[in-house]
Design an enzyme around this catalytic site. Structure first.
Site, PDB file in Angstrom:
ATOM      1  CB  SER A 188      -0.942   0.002   1.202  1.00  0.00           C
ATOM      2  OG  SER A 188      -0.191   0.047   2.393  1.00  0.00           O
TER       3      SER A 188
ATOM      4  CG  HIS B  87      -4.475  -1.347  -0.948  1.00  0.00           C
ATOM      5  ND1 HIS B  87      -5.053  -0.095  -0.970  1.00  0.00           N
ATOM      6  CD2 HIS B  87      -3.957  -1.502   0.290  1.00  0.00           C
ATOM      7  CE1 HIS B  87      -4.876   0.497   0.199  1.00  0.00           C
ATOM      8  NE2 HIS B  87      -4.225  -0.334   0.985  1.00  0.00           N
TER       9      HIS B  87
ATOM     10  CE  LYS C 286      -7.482  -0.456   2.237  1.00  0.00           C
ATOM     11  NZ  LYS C 286      -7.050  -1.579   3.070  1.00  0.00           N
TER      12      LYS C 286
END
Ligand SMILES: *Cc1c(COP(=O)(O)O)cnc(C)c1O
Length: 404
Positions: free
Chosen positions: A193, A221, A252
């Site tokens: 990340s 992610h 996310k």
């Protein structure tokens, strides 16, 4: 008696402030989106462009997702007041588990309140004292903590370094007087990340196969937007069927509320339903979140457009910032680190960016290596081309202000 601890904590908090690493929160008074109203605690916010959310597909305030949540609130109530195995499983929970399995192409899926909990649940039931867990040095904190909860031998390899991974696999094979660990697993984030770099999954899968090890990918992610259909980094690399355990978050790209999952082989998921402690001892996901996440998955499955917009935005931002002479870490991911080196400089740049109407966050040691301070920009499908141009202009203006 609290007095001593109060003095000690006050001194420790002061030291954090002195070191410049105190985390000051900004308060947002709008939905999470490409444009938000945000300001310091206790002061009115101003409208800014938001380039630091994990809202990759811009779904956090999507009308269809909000509508699905509202519907579920009315039809299924606010909360379950129970863990799953006592009386906390609605048909919606099973539907979402089936939908995640179908989306990722796995045999089964188990939901958690967060990916942090999913990673906290997965290791202890599966890996005991005879086993080995081999973890990338830059893996997410929740993986590190989850691994600590198991009694397995722990090995760590340098970030994305296949040579070092081989060395650690050899060390695991030498355990138990050369018999080798009973079970060995290689654990990696799909995307790191702080850099936006992808884990070298094909090489990891090859090595795991050579050594008879399992592979686990935390794709928080990437799930929803990497790969041909958005199924994440294993799909991107064409190794989906070689990954045994997937974890990821709904917090996310997939709507951004909360919730996480472990997906993968049937018996692994079955064992977690019996022995995963955050599953057994923490509340069910709220029905509105489950229903809205189902809607998010449908949106993602139904259209390649959001993904295409996201990558177009990332590409445009990378190109324009390079043209303006900023140093970026290379890649295609929607995480774009703009490198400043010096921590104080990165911090001043982030402050100046906010003055210029763009919300971004600076990261420095110990979150990233010493001397590699950066502003981590995150693109979203919610950004327009004009938003991106505004952000690039803000970087140019902030650089002039900070260096001038
Ligand atoms: C964000 C993130 C998590 C935590 O997800 P939550 O659902 O917010 O708990 C776990 N792992 C990785 C790699 C992440 O990026």
């Amino acid at each position: 008696m609290y007095t001593d601890l109060k003095d000690q904590l006050t001194a420790e908090l002061d030291a954090i402030e002195q070191a410049g690493t105190f985390k000051h929160e900004r308060v947002i008074s709008t939905p999470q989106s490409g444009r938000i109203t945000a300001g310091p605690v206790g002061r009115d916010g101003t409208e800014v462009l938001n380039f630091c959310a994990n809202n990759y597909l811009g779904l956090a305030d999507h009308p269809e997702i909000v509508a699905a949540a509202k519907r579920a609130l009315v039809e299924r109530g606010f909360g379950m007041a129970s863990v799953r195995f006592i009386c906390g499983t609605q048909d919606l929970h099973l539907e979402l588990e089936r939908a995640v399995s179908a989306f990722l192409g796995t045999e089964d899926t188990i939901l958690f309140s967060s990916c942090f909990d999913a990673n906290g649940a997965v290791f202890a039931p599966l890996f005991g004292a005879e086993d080995a867990i081999i973890s990338d040095a830059l893996n997410h904190a929740s993986l590190i903590d989850g691994i600590r909860l198991s009694k397995a031998a722990r090995f760590r390899y340098r970030n994305a370094d296949l040579e070092d991974l081989r060395a650690q696999l050899e060390a695991a094979a030498a355990l138990r007087d050369g018999k080798g660990a009973r079970r060995t697993i290689v654990v990696t984030d799909g995307v790191f990340s702080m850099d936006g770099f992808l884990a070298p999954l094909p090489g990891i899968c090859d090595l795991a196969e050579e050594f008879g090890a399992l592979v686990m990918v935390d794709d928080s992610h990437a799930v929803g937007f990497m790969g041909e259909t958005g199924a994440g980094t294993p799909e991107h690399f064409g190794v989906s069927d070689r990954v045994d355990i997937y974890t990821g978050t709904f917090g996310k790209a997939l709507g951004g509320a909360s919730g996480g999952y472990v997906a993968g082989r049937r018996e692994i998921v079955a064992m977690l339903r019996q022995q995963g402690r955050p599953y057994l001892f923490s509340n069910s996901l709220a029905p509105a979140i489950v229903a809205a996440t189902l809607a998010a998955l449908e949106l993602v499955e139904g259209s390649a457009e959001l993904r295409a917009t996201l990558f177009r935005n990332a590409e445009l931002f990378r190109r324009r910032m390079s043209e303006e002479g900023f140093e970026l870490l290379p890649g295609q991911h929607a995480i774009v680190p703009v490198m400043f080196g010096d921590a104080a400089l990165a911090g001043r740049m982030a402050d100046a960016m906010l003055e210029n109407g763009v919300f971004v966050t600076a990261f420095s040691y110990p979150v990233v290596p010493q001397g590699e301070a950066r502003i981590r920009v995150q693109l979203s499908a919610a950004h327009s081309e004009a938003d991106i141009e505004t952000a690039v202009h803000a970087f140019v203006a902030s650089r002039a202000a900070v260096q001038g």
